[in-house]
Scaffold this active site. Structure first.
Site, mmCIF file in Angstrom:
data_model
loop_
_atom_site.group_PDB
_atom_site.id
_atom_site.type_symbol
_atom_site.label_atom_id
_atom_site.label_comp_id
_atom_site.label_asym_id
_atom_site.label_seq_id
_atom_site.Cartn_x
_atom_site.Cartn_y
_atom_site.Cartn_z
ATOM 1 N N ASP A 13 -45.843 -14.894 28.838
ATOM 2 C CA ASP A 13 -45.028 -14.823 27.618
ATOM 3 C C ASP A 13 -45.386 -16.076 26.815
ATOM 4 O OD1 ASP A 13 -42.943 -14.094 25.783
ATOM 5 O OD2 ASP A 13 -41.572 -15.477 26.769
ATOM 6 N N SER A 14 -44.802 -16.175 25.617
ATOM 7 C CA SER A 14 -45.039 -17.373 24.817
ATOM 8 C C SER A 14 -44.271 -18.575 25.376
ATOM 9 C CB SER A 14 -44.567 -17.121 23.388
ATOM 10 O OG SER A 14 -43.207 -16.715 23.418
ATOM 11 N N CYS A 76 -43.706 -9.993 27.259
ATOM 12 C CA CYS A 76 -43.397 -10.394 25.889
ATOM 13 C C CYS A 76 -43.551 -9.152 25.019
ATOM 14 C CB CYS A 76 -44.406 -11.460 25.466
ATOM 15 S SG CYS A 76 -44.333 -11.870 23.721
ATOM 16 N N GLU A 156 -35.146 -20.939 23.355
ATOM 17 C CA GLU A 156 -36.138 -21.853 23.904
ATOM 18 C C GLU A 156 -35.624 -23.294 23.853
ATOM 19 O OE1 GLU A 156 -39.063 -20.188 24.840
ATOM 20 O OE2 GLU A 156 -39.960 -21.982 25.665
ATOM 21 N N CYS A 188 -36.957 -8.315 22.960
ATOM 22 C CA CYS A 188 -37.658 -9.596 23.103
ATOM 23 C C CYS A 188 -37.206 -10.140 24.452
ATOM 24 C CB CYS A 188 -37.257 -10.556 21.977
ATOM 25 S SG CYS A 188 -37.837 -12.258 22.244
ATOM 26 N N HIS A 190 -36.851 -12.993 25.550
ATOM 27 C CA HIS A 190 -35.939 -14.146 25.525
ATOM 28 C C HIS A 190 -34.463 -13.692 25.496
ATOM 29 C CE1 HIS A 190 -39.466 -16.537 24.462
ATOM 30 N NE2 HIS A 190 -38.748 -17.647 24.501
#
Ligand code: DGL
Length: 276
Positions: A13-14, A76, A156, A188, A190
């Site tokens: 993932d990012s 992601c 994040e 998403c 996250h």
């Protein structure tokens, strides 16, 4: 079990979003070794072009393939929207590829919802992948999509379960088109971290879904079909790599895991990810 069954599963993932998938995979498939890459050097993916994200995804999957991974999870949504078809084509016959979009879409299409909301990064919403894929399976559903660009970065940075996250979520979720949706998809990886706050906002009125459980089941099914499930009795290891060390990733990962998470640093050297 084939010889390759002992090889690790790669996940990327990012940033920390993919940890929601890693945690569930480790619980469901405890003998598997897991290698996680958080491409923090390029965070947030959601603000990049799909072309750029496709390139990162391909390079990260190369890194994971070179580490011997038997399967890669694109943990992601933005990278799945940008690169799932390309990665599947590229690695056919060499490494299995599981994305986070198809398992959730297939699950939701099998339920009886008529009005569905989707929240995701700007790039995922712009790709229109959820509405298109849902309509392929269920032309009758109405899909209302909203780019919630601040959320991934907010999470994040460790802003969840507090007044800031509640007020940002309130701002987004009061979107008029969500007035009478029956289900909301957290598109998403996250967002499961703020799922309790989203559920609290809607109460009983809206059912909230994320991709974590359906993805874990897809990984299990793909490995079982290929005879690649790790049949050993020992506990699998989990290793975490980031392409840039950030204090916020470290902190948020620890809040999320409730323990110290050792991070290993990788560097982008031109087009390649290399260990430091
Ligand atoms: N977690 C990612 C996703 O599922 C992207 C967050 C970001 O880097 O913008 O889309």
């Amino acid at each position: 079990m084939k010889e390759q069954g002992k090889s690790p599963i790669g996940i990327f993932d990012s940033g920390i979003g993919g940890l929601t998938v890693v945690r569930a995979l480790a619980a469901a498939l405890p003998s598997e070794d897991l290698l996680y890459v958080g491409d923090t050097a390029h965070l947030p993916y959601g603000e990049k072009s799909l072309l750029a994200v496709r390139e990162y995804a391909l390079r990260i999957s190369e890194y994971l393939y070179e580490r011997g991974c038997k399967l890669v999870v694109i943990a992601c949504n933005t990278a799945s929207a940008a690169a799932r078809e390309e990665l599947r084509r590229h690695w056919a016959g060499r490494m299995q590829v599981v994305d986070v979009i198809s398992p959730l879409v297939e699950d939701i299409a099998g339920r009886n919802f008529k009005k569905i909301g989707v929240i995701a990064t700007k790039a995922t919403i712009r790709s229109d992948v959820y509405a298109r894929s849902l309509h392929e399976l269920r032309p009758d559903v109405e899909v209302y999509s909203l780019a919630t660009s601040l959320l991934a970065q907010m999470i994040e940075e460790g802003f969840f379960n507090n007044q800031i996250s509640r007020s940002v979520l309130h701002q987004y979720l009061s979107y008029p088109d969500f007035e009478d949706i029956e289900a909301l998809l957290l598109a998403c990886t996250h967002y499961p971290i703020v799922r309790p706050e989203i559920e609290a906002y809607f109460g009983e009125r809206v059912r909230v879904f994320d991709s974590v459980d359906t993805v874990v089941e897809r990984v299990r099914a793909v490995l079982a079909a290929e005879d690649l499930l790790n049949a050993s009795e020992r506990a699998g290891q989990c290793k975490f790599y980031v392409s840039d060390y950030t204090h916020s990733f470290q902190q948020t990962a620890e809040i999320f895991y409730k323990k110290y998470v050792p991070l290993h640093l990788l560097r982008w050297q031109g087009e390649r990810l290399e260990p430091v």
